[in-house]
Design an enzyme around this catalytic site. Structure first.
Site, mmCIF file in Angstrom:
data_model
loop_
_atom_site.group_PDB
_atom_site.id
_atom_site.type_symbol
_atom_site.label_atom_id
_atom_site.label_comp_id
_atom_site.label_asym_id
_atom_site.label_seq_id
_atom_site.Cartn_x
_atom_site.Cartn_y
_atom_site.Cartn_z
ATOM 1 N N ASN A 44 1.902 -5.501 -10.214
ATOM 2 C CA ASN A 44 1.012 -5.141 -9.110
ATOM 3 C C ASN A 44 -0.395 -5.626 -9.428
ATOM 4 O O ASN A 44 -0.797 -5.672 -10.593
ATOM 5 C CB ASN A 44 1.015 -3.612 -8.938
ATOM 6 C CG ASN A 44 0.268 -3.149 -7.710
ATOM 7 O OD1 ASN A 44 0.114 -3.872 -6.736
ATOM 8 N ND2 ASN A 44 -0.220 -1.922 -7.755
ATOM 9 N N MET A 75 0.790 -1.228 0.000
ATOM 10 C CA MET A 75 0.000 0.000 0.000
ATOM 11 C C MET A 75 0.828 1.288 0.000
ATOM 12 O O MET A 75 0.349 2.336 0.390
ATOM 13 C CB MET A 75 -0.955 0.002 1.195
ATOM 14 C CG MET A 75 -1.992 -1.107 1.152
ATOM 15 S SD MET A 75 -2.948 -1.139 -0.387
ATOM 16 C CE MET A 75 -3.883 0.380 -0.210
ATOM 17 N N SER A 90 -7.321 -6.226 -11.903
ATOM 18 C CA SER A 90 -6.278 -6.096 -12.921
ATOM 19 C C SER A 90 -4.922 -6.497 -12.356
ATOM 20 O O SER A 90 -4.676 -6.367 -11.158
ATOM 21 C CB SER A 90 -6.184 -4.638 -13.410
ATOM 22 O OG SER A 90 -7.417 -4.153 -13.887
ATOM 23 N N ASP A 124 -1.140 3.350 -10.725
ATOM 24 C CA ASP A 124 -1.902 2.291 -11.403
ATOM 25 C C ASP A 124 -2.072 2.586 -12.891
ATOM 26 O O ASP A 124 -3.136 2.355 -13.475
ATOM 27 C CB ASP A 124 -3.268 2.094 -10.718
ATOM 28 C CG ASP A 124 -3.116 1.710 -9.261
ATOM 29 O OD1 ASP A 124 -2.237 0.883 -8.951
ATOM 30 O OD2 ASP A 124 -3.869 2.233 -8.418
ATOM 31 N N ASP A 171 4.607 1.295 -13.232
ATOM 32 C CA ASP A 171 5.389 2.405 -13.755
ATOM 33 C C ASP A 171 5.388 3.511 -12.700
ATOM 34 O O ASP A 171 5.022 3.263 -11.546
ATOM 35 C CB ASP A 171 4.873 2.873 -15.123
ATOM 36 C CG ASP A 171 3.474 3.482 -15.066
ATOM 37 O OD1 ASP A 171 2.933 3.676 -13.947
ATOM 38 O OD2 ASP A 171 2.913 3.776 -16.142
ATOM 39 N N GLY A 227 3.525 6.126 -12.547
ATOM 40 C CA GLY A 227 2.213 6.716 -12.300
ATOM 41 C C GLY A 227 1.479 5.945 -11.217
ATOM 42 O O GLY A 227 2.021 5.017 -10.606
ATOM 43 N N HIS A 241 -4.535 -4.864 -8.704
ATOM 44 C CA HIS A 241 -5.375 -3.705 -8.364
ATOM 45 C C HIS A 241 -6.844 -4.117 -8.417
ATOM 46 O O HIS A 241 -7.264 -4.771 -9.371
ATOM 47 C CB HIS A 241 -5.121 -2.549 -9.329
ATOM 48 C CG HIS A 241 -5.888 -1.319 -8.974
ATOM 49 N ND1 HIS A 241 -5.550 -0.533 -7.891
ATOM 50 C CD2 HIS A 241 -6.998 -0.760 -9.517
ATOM 51 C CE1 HIS A 241 -6.414 0.474 -7.801
ATOM 52 N NE2 HIS A 241 -7.306 0.352 -8.778
#
Length: 197
Positions: free
Chosen positions: A106, A89, A135, A144, A140, A142, A108
């Protein structure tokens, strides 16, 4: 055999699914270490499977960059082929992403690019949508926003609250993560060929 380091912050239900999958001799990946940004309950799963753990508490460092440098050092000593953020987190600093990319993925709890950020389930409910999803993405710099590797739709049911919807999403997240790691291990997904966002 793909070597994985899994980073968690909480209970580690996705981690548990990966550990169970990797326990099968036919599964072409093994978790070599589990790390966290706190003393996470999910370490119990690692302990049950005899997997080493490490903790890099954010509060022990002067800033996010110093924390990230130590986290990266802890991860890299295991020489993983793939690092999985599994309910982790905390945003990792850009230089950690750059050091590990594209072998940093990751999960999500939304059908990205819908509902990015820390409250994907709550945001989906607040928006009144009739479906959301889960997902698995390449991380990267950003929020998600990296390339999507796998995703699946999940209906929002009448009477759903954040807890009930999240519980159903977690089931799909676990399935997607185990399959995505398998696909990376067997070459069906080539992270080097994925477009960068």
């Amino acid at each position: 055999m793909l070597k994985l380091v899994v980073l968690i912050s909480g209970g580690g239900s996705n981690l548990r699914s990966l550990l169970e999958a990797a326990h099968d001799a036919e599964y072409p990946a093994r978790v070599v270490a589990v790390g966290a940004d706190r003393d996470a309950d999910g370490f119990e799963h690692a302990d049950a499977f005899g997997i080493p753990t490490f903790s890099v508490p954010f509060s022990s460092f002067a800033d996010r960059e110093a924390w990230g440098d130590e986290l990266l050092a802890q991860v890299q000593q295991w020489q993983p082929d793939l690092v999985v953020l599994s309910g982790f987190m905390r945003l990792v600093p850009p230089r950690v992403v750059e050091a590990l990319a594209p072998n940093l993925i990751n999960t999500h709890p939304a059908y990205l690019p819908e509902f990015p950020g820390a409250h994907g389930v709550r945001d989906a409910l607040a928006a009144g949508v009739d479906r959301t999803g889960a997902s698995v993405i390449v991380v990267d710099n950003g929020v998600d926003s990296g390339p999507v590797l796998a995703q699946r739709r999940i209906p929002v049911l009448p009477g759903d609250d954040e807890s009930s919807l999240h519980d159903r999403i977690k089931i799909v997240e676990r399935e997607l993560l185990v399959q995505t790691v398998l696909d990376i291990a067997n070459g069906t997904i080539d992270l080097e060929q994925e477009p960068t966002a």
